[in-house]
Structure formats: C-alpha cells, structure tokens
Enzyme design. Structure first.
Site, short mmCIF file in Angstrom:
data_model
loop_
_atom_site.label_atom_id
_atom_site.label_comp_id
_atom_site.label_asym_id
_atom_site.label_seq_id
_atom_site.Cartn_x
_atom_site.Cartn_y
_atom_site.Cartn_z
N HIS A 229 0.86 -1.18 0.00
CA HIS A 229 0.00 0.00 0.00
C HIS A 229 0.89 1.23 0.00
O HIS A 229 1.84 1.32 0.78
CB HIS A 229 -0.90 -0.06 1.24
CG HIS A 229 -1.48 1.25 1.65
ND1 HIS A 229 -2.32 1.97 0.84
CD2 HIS A 229 -1.39 1.94 2.82
CE1 HIS A 229 -2.71 3.06 1.49
NE2 HIS A 229 -2.15 3.07 2.68
N TYR A 263 -6.16 9.11 1.70
CA TYR A 263 -6.27 9.68 3.03
C TYR A 263 -5.03 10.55 3.29
O TYR A 263 -3.99 10.40 2.64
CB TYR A 263 -6.44 8.60 4.10
CG TYR A 263 -5.27 7.65 4.28
CD1 TYR A 263 -4.16 8.00 5.04
CD2 TYR A 263 -5.30 6.39 3.69
CE1 TYR A 263 -3.09 7.12 5.21
CE2 TYR A 263 -4.24 5.50 3.86
CZ TYR A 263 -3.14 5.88 4.62
OH TYR A 263 -2.10 5.01 4.78
N VAL A 360 -4.87 -8.03 11.39
CA VAL A 360 -5.40 -7.02 12.31
C VAL A 360 -4.66 -5.70 12.07
O VAL A 360 -3.43 -5.66 12.14
CB VAL A 360 -5.22 -7.46 13.78
CG1 VAL A 360 -5.81 -6.41 14.72
CG2 VAL A 360 -5.86 -8.83 14.01
N ASP A 548 -28.30 -21.05 15.88
CA ASP A 548 -29.55 -21.79 16.05
C ASP A 548 -29.58 -22.94 15.06
O ASP A 548 -29.03 -22.85 13.95
CB ASP A 548 -30.78 -20.90 15.92
CG ASP A 548 -30.93 -20.25 14.55
OD1 ASP A 548 -29.94 -20.23 13.77
OD2 ASP A 548 -32.02 -19.75 14.25
N THR A 550 -31.74 -26.61 13.50
CA THR A 550 -32.91 -27.48 13.37
C THR A 550 -32.39 -28.91 13.36
O THR A 550 -31.59 -29.27 12.49
CB THR A 550 -33.69 -27.18 12.08
OG1 THR A 550 -34.08 -25.81 12.07
CG2 THR A 550 -34.92 -28.05 11.98
N GLY A 562 -29.68 -28.84 10.59
CA GLY A 562 -29.61 -27.65 9.76
C GLY A 562 -28.89 -26.57 10.56
O GLY A 562 -29.37 -26.16 11.62
N TYR A 647 -35.21 -33.13 1.02
CA TYR A 647 -33.78 -33.34 0.82
C TYR A 647 -33.54 -34.60 0.00
O TYR A 647 -34.21 -35.62 0.19
CB TYR A 647 -33.07 -33.51 2.17
CG TYR A 647 -33.19 -32.33 3.10
CD1 TYR A 647 -32.21 -31.34 3.11
CD2 TYR A 647 -34.28 -32.20 3.96
CE1 TYR A 647 -32.31 -30.25 3.97
CE2 TYR A 647 -34.38 -31.11 4.82
CZ TYR A 647 -33.40 -30.15 4.81
OH TYR A 647 -33.51 -29.07 5.66
#
Length: 819
Positions: A229, A263, A360, A548, A550, A562, A647
């Site tokens: 850069h 910048y 980072v 979450d 299934t 799932g 499926y």
C-alpha cells in the site's frame, strides 16, 4: 483471574508488533504472566506493518465488532503514555464527499456510527474548511466529522504495553526467527527458533503478513494475502509552518478523500498521503527478506512512483497547496487482507493450543487483543466475533487462488461504497445447486453467499406483478431488489412456491452417544422418538447464542442438523466424544422448500405415504419417495405456510426439481427467491442468526425462550441462564418488532433507533412485508417499550416513524402451517 504459578499456562506469542504487544498486556493483566513474545526483528520496531503504520483510527464500520475493537483501541491507547506523550492523538476524523453518492453514503455512515455508539456529525463545506483550511471548498459537498477518532502512535503503544507486561512477568525477545512449531498428540508443545526452543501450552501467531509462514510451520492454513500500500510524504508546506508541535505532529483531523481512494494526515509541516487507488501489489511473505537484508525493513518496499502519479494529481486537486510541493519520500508498505476483509482469530482445531490473531490493523489492535485474551482465559469474548472466526470460511474460500483473488479485490474496495447485498464479482459461479440450470432458464437473478449462487427473484415471474404494487424505493434500497419479489411472496401465500434451500448447511451426527452429546450441546429437548424435528440453540458458557439449529432425529443414533456456518461444525467437532461422528453433508445433498396453501396438493400425488396433517404432523420428518426420487421430508416452514423441506442427494437434485415443477403446473407453482423468503420470514417473526441475535444475546432477550428446556438436564450455557433467572429472567433489552408508520417507507438494517430523542438501539434486519403492507424492522431496544410505542429510525439522516408491534405479524395462531 488469579492463579498459582504452577497453574499459569506458558504462552508464546509470535510477533512483537502492535497485536503481539497488546495481547501480552491483556493476558498478563488477567493473570497469565508466563508470556514470551518473540520477533525476528529488533525491538522496539521489528520491521512488520506496525513499524511503518501511519496510525489512522476511524472507528465506524458496518461491522459492529470492528467498531467495538476500534473503540477499545482508542480508549486504551488514550490511557497509555511514554515519556509524557500519549499513545493516542485525538485529532478526530474527517471524511469529505465530492460526489452526491458519497454524500449519501456519509449519511449512512453517520447512522452506523450512532448505532454503534460513536459520536459524529455531518457538516457543511464551510465547516470542513474550518477543520482543514487547505481544502478546496468548491469541491466539497459535505463531510462527516468524528471528533473521537485520530492517530494511534503504534510504536509508543507497543513500548507502553511491553513495559506493563514485562512488569507482570512477560519477556520480549528480539532477533529470534521462528523455524518450527512443536506438537504432540494434536496439541502444541513449543516454538522452535534459530536461538533455541521455547516450551508452550499456547502459541499465538500475531505475525501479521508473515501469518501464512507461521501457519505453514504449524500445519494450519492462514487465509491471508499480504499487499503493498503506497504512502508518501510531501516536502515542507509553508501553510503548515508553525502550526503543529513536532512532538504531537498533527492537530487537524485525519482526512479521507474516499472518492479518490486517498487519506491524509499531518507530519508537523508536511502531509502524509496514503493511496488505495493503485493496482493491487500482492507480496509473497515466503520471499520477503530478513530484517538485516532489507533496504529499510521487510515491510517497507521501494516506492513505485508511476503507481502514485494519478493519486498525486487527485491529492493536489483536493488540497491546492500541494501544487507547489511534491512527494519527497514514499514507500510501498506491506499489510494484510483476507477474503472478506475481516481479521482471522481463534484456536486451530487441528492443533490445539495454536491460536491466530492475524490480519489485524492498528485501528483494531487493542480491541482484538482483548477479545483474544478473553477467549483464551475465559473461553469467550464479550464482543461477538463470529465474523472473525478462523472457521467462518468454506473450504473453497480457503484455496490460495480464492484468497488471492478476494484479498486483492478487498484492497480495491477499501474505500468503495459497498451495498450490504452487493455480491462478489469473481470467482463466480463457484458453488451451484443441482437446480442451477433450471433456475437460469427461469431468469433467476443470483446474488452470492458462502460461495453459493442464490436466486433472489426470477424474471419468469414478472407477469405476476400485475396487480401487485409494492412502493417505489429510493436508489439505495432499490439496488439488488425487484418488485417481482412481491409477486413471489403473494404466490407463496396464495398458491405454492419452490425455494432452493441447498445453501443451508447440513450436518450428519451418528454413533453411540449421539443423543447424549447433542442434549449436552443444545438447549432444547431432543430426547424424542425418531421422526421428530426440534428447533434448538447452541450457546456458549455465558449463555450467548452461538447459533440456532434445526435437528431431525432420523434414527436412534442418527441426526440431521440444519446449521448456519462452518463454525458450527467446528464447535461440535471440538466437543464430540470419540463415539460420535459428525460430517458435513451439504455438498453431496440438496434441498427444495415447497411452501404455500397448495403444497400438500402438489406433494401428496407424488408419494404413497400419507402427507395429511394427521399422517405427517408439523415438525416431523420421514424418509419417503417422491415419484422416482428418494427424499428426506421435513415438515418445516420458515415462511409461515404449509409445506416441507425436501432433501435428496445431489445427483438426484435436478430430477427432484423437475418432478415438483411439472407436478405443480396445474396449481400455478412458481420458483421464488430469497428476497421474497426474507419478507415472509420477517412477517412470521422468525429470527436470522448473525443478524438478529449473536453470542452477545441470550435466548430470553432474543425471544427464543421457547427453545430452552431448563429442566432437561445440563447443557452448555445452562448455568449462566440459571444465574440470570432462567425463564424468569427479566431482560433489560429485547429483540423488538417494529413496523414503519408510512407504508411506502423502507429501511434496510443497522440503522439507529431513537426513543424520546435519544439513541436507544439499532435495527438488526428489515424487509418490506408484502402481506402486511408495510416495512418490518427488528431492533434491539429497551425491554420497557410496549406495543404502540412510537420510535424514530434514522435512515440516511431522515427520521422514519415506526411503532413497537406485537409479533408475529402474520398468522399468530399458526393455523396456516398446521393444517
């Protein structure tokens, strides 16, 4: 955290740049004082990116995690000083717009800042000129000023944190080149250098753009591309003579001219100019010279004047005083990019005890170090960092070619105006479902996610828009959207539609003890007969929602899950006993969602099994055949209508689609895309993990207490939930349903929400509800707000009135699904 000497883990950090020094400080502050930091270069400036970083800290980002990291970096560095000089210079930040598109984007950025707790204000060209008198006022439309941003003195911050960590017991050793990582039985045991071996219980690679080199020694791929850069300094400017104290160097805000990828910052009487406008300049970290062999240092490459020439012209147009100067010195500085522009953090599953804190920038350094230190010492970070997780990438996204392609593109897009739905341009198509050919024939408009081509609407459905009149959208909201989505949503509500659910991650869990394992890992009760399907949650030890799921129990020791991301697979694999096998079956399978009031009329004639409500109840699963195709059918609905997820294996996917398509013609079946899907799921009040809730939220805050069974026995996170009161918890905040008062208005997500004039929360996800006739937004807001309460959502600087609403908005009695 307190510990006896014998209990303190031995930690070796590779890299004494800003991340390594910050991490040593954070770990020793938590009682992990047996810390050794190694670097191949000399201290205090060992020659990595930190040694040449210009130190810009702009906190605001579309990512809440990055904003949190940057905010902590400012807070911490402000508290540190060396020789009476603060490690942070709060000169502020100023982003100027020279185009109407950028000016609109700065309004959006001001909303993001407010959502994430960063103070900023939109200002006029005249106010910009007061902050930066060298600007050409005629070119400026407006600016976004963030007074709390500024310049990090990275090398000073390294020194300050080295001193603190050393006082607690850490040691910093320079001129040590790492040549090997020792391990035994899948766990790290030490770091081998050219000057000896250092035993370790934990090793952290904070090596910056050398991360892939260290990763190869450990056998852990690091998806990171080093790029050069350009940064240049002008000669002395008369306009800056006597303006700045040489010790502090700068008094005016860090300036961004993003319309030209530039910048600027002051260096006493000179100006430093950074450019992202040039061609990508990838760097091979395996061929970079050692410190002694580098002309300046390994991270500072020769300046390529021809690449900088257009940027100099653009800089002089914005700052006419530069016309009498020139770029007296410059260099091409190396730093790191990933396929999605986010850091790479976490412990390698393949080599326990080997951690990454890579890609980072100085902006986020102290915040990342705190998060990693919390993760190492306490098992989790207080900031949700799923966007940074090492295991967030798909296998194809970890290929060297993909990392190079996307890393270079992210360099180009650093200052671009990127829409939240904007797809990758290359490499595409990468992953396609077996239905892809049929979808293209129907004129699918594809966006991309996780490498998958995902239809968002189908041009074949354009004739169905007759009589459907969704409100017109502004230019931003209209991108990657079509009124065809409204027609597809209506067809789903009135007839039947096919949805490609193949990108849904599918895991298979088998083996003795599978039930006990999943019971321990998830919140709901899975001890049900085979054929049951259960919605459940993965929590961390603090009760935060990791994901979450299934879960379908297909046999006594056979489950299909799932899930959301590769990180879910990683989490389960880390905790699975030897008797349990877990596999990712996504690539070898596919899924069609068949939903709508006529779904049963479509599916039942194709099978000899009973698909009636009595014969095949809601949240049940069964293996059957549809015509010639073997399927696993699950009676689920994420859109709030009768139907099934079907499926089968990938080789039979095209046949399954064609079978359903042909059988549905008499019923007016349509193919529908994710745009309609998202609208329908929000009308039904269904959550989207990663948007509506994360590890920063508990189930009861997110409105998912129904998925928690505190009486089923121990599970991860149960103790933390119990300490908060369990189902009797009275959260101070809740995921709240809002509807916009104006039926023609829309918002898109991440906007701030104000109550009584004060910022009270932010929107998580939003979509126009075509059935309810207005835009729906979910937001994290104080739990005290009751239905009927008015709020204001800031959308591009304009207040949009909304009202707290009872949920779900559509079919609260579940009559349409359970018929």
């Amino acid at each position: 955290m307190s510990a006896t000497t014998s209990d303190i883990p031995r930690v070796v950090i590779i890299g004494a740049g800003i991340v390594g020094c910050s991490l040593a400080d954070e770990l020793t502050a938590r009682g992990w004082t047996d810390v050794t930091v190694l670097d191949q270069g000399p201290l205090p400036a060992p020659g990595g990116s930190t040694s040449h970083a210009p130190g810009l800290v702009f906190r605001t980002s579309p990512s809440k995690a990055l904003t949190d990291f940057a905010s902590y970096t400012v807070e911490k560095f402000t508290s540190l000083s060396v020789d009476g000089l603060s490690c942070f210079n709060p000169v502020g930040g100023l982003e100027v717009a020279t185009t109407e598109e950028r000016w609109a984007d700065l309004h959006r950025k001001a909303g993001l800042a407010e959502s994430w707790g960063v103070h900023g204000e939109l200002i006029s060209p005249q106010e910009c000129l007061k902050l930066w008198p060298l600007l050409d006022e005629e070119r400026i439309i407006g600016g976004f000023h963030t007074p709390g941003d500024g310049l990090a003195r990275a090398l000073l911050a390294c020194r300050a944190q080295q001193e603190r960590a050393t006082a607690r017991g850490a040691r910093f050793l320079d001129r040590h080149t790492v040549i090997g990582i020792d391990s035994r039985d899948g766990r790290v045991t030490g770091v081998v250098t050219d000057r000896g071996t250092f035993p370790a219980d934990h090793v952290v690679s904070a090596a910056g753009f050398w991360g892939p080199v260290i990763g190869r020694l450990a056998g852990v791929p690091v998806p990171l591309l080093p790029l050069a850069h350009q940064y240049a300094r002008t000669g002395p400017l008369p306009e800056l003579a006597g303006v700045n104290d040489p010790r502090t160097e700068a008094s005016r805000p860090v300036l961004r001219h993003q319309d030209r990828d530039l910048y600027f910052r002051e260096h006493t009487d000179r100006i430093g100019i950074g450019s992202y406008a040039h061609r990508p300049l990838p760097v091979d970290p395996f061929t970079l010279p050692a410190y002694e062999d580098a002309p300046v240092m390994p991270s500072s490459l020769p300046f390529t004047e021809e690449d900088f020439a257009p940027s100099w012209r653009d800089a002089a147009e914005l700052l006419p005083a530069l016309g009498a100067s020139r770029a007296e010195e410059g260099f091409n500085g190396v730093f790191s990019f990933t396929p999605d522009g986010m850091p790479v953090l976490g412990e390698a599953r393949e080599l326990r005890g080997f951690w990454l804190a890579e890609a980072v920038w100085v902006t986020h350094s102290a915040g990342v170090a705190r998060a990693v230190a919390q993760w190492m010492t306490e098992g989790r970070a207080t900031t949700d960092i799923h966007e940074c997780d090492l295991y967030r990438f798909e296998d194809a996204q970890r290929s060297p070619a993909y990392v190079e392609e996307r890393g270079a593109r992210n360099f180009i897009e650093v200052y671009d105006i990127v829409h939240p739905l904007q797809p990758l341009e290359r490499p595409r198509p990468l992953r396609t479902s077996p239905f892809h050919t049929a979808q293209r024939e129907l004129g699918a408009y594809f966006l991309e996610g996780g490498g998958w081509e995902r239809p968002h609407w189908y041009e074949a459905n354009a004739p169905l828009t007759e009589g459907v009149s969704p409100p017109e959208r502004d230019a931003w909201a209209a991108r990657y959207w079509s009124p065809i989505a409204a027609a597809e949503a209506r067809a789903t509500r009135e007839k039947v539609a096919l949805y490609d659910m193949t990108p849904l991650r599918r895991l298979e869990v088998t083996g003795t003890g599978s039930l006990e394992f999943l019971q321990r890992m998830t919140t709901n009760n899975l001890a049900k007969k085979p054929g049951a399907v259960t919605y459940t949650l993965l929590l961390d030890e603090a009760g935060g929602i990791r994901s979450d799921l299934t879960v379908a129990r297909l046999g006594p020791d056979h489950f299909q899950i799932g899930a959301n991301s590769p990180a879910d697979l990683d989490w389960l694999l880390r905790h699975a006993p030897d008797s349990v096998q877990i596999g990712d079956i996504t690539s070898g399978t596919c899924c069609v969602g068949v939903w709508g009031p006529l779904a049963r009329e479509l599916v039942q004639p194709l099978t000899r099994d009973d698909f009636s409500h009595k014969g095949f109840g809601y949240f049940r699963a069964r293996r059957t055949h549809l015509d010639f195709v073997p399927v696993t059918a699950m009676r689920l609905s994420y859109v709030g209508e009768l139907g099934w997820e079907l499926y089968t294996t990938a080789d039979l996917g095209a046949r399954l689609w064609d079978t359903l398509w042909e059988a549905g013609q008499r019923l007016g079946v349509v193919a529908a895309g994710r745009s309609a899907f998202n609208s329908l799921r929000m009308e039904k009040g269904y959550r989207s993990w990663g948007h509506d809730m994360t590890a920063e939220h508990t189930p009861y805050e997110a409105g998912l207490g129904f998925a928690v069974r505190m009486d089923k026995g121990e599970f991860t996170g149960r103790a933390a939930l119990a300490a908060r009161g369990g189902e009797r918890e009275r959260p101070e905040r809740r995921l709240t349903c809002l509807t916009l008062d104006d039926p023609t208005a829309v918002v898109l997500g991440k906007e701030p929400v104000r109550v009584d004039g004060a910022t009270a929360g932010y929107v998580t996800s939003a979509a126009y509800g075509y059935t309810v006739g207005r835009c729906i937004a979910y937001a994290w807001l104080p739990a005290r707000l009751t239905p009927g309460t008015g709020v204001l959502i800031d959308y591009f600087g304009a207040p949009v009135a909304a009202t707290v609403t009872e949920e779900p908005l559509f079919d609260p009695g579940m009559d349409r699904i359970r018929r």
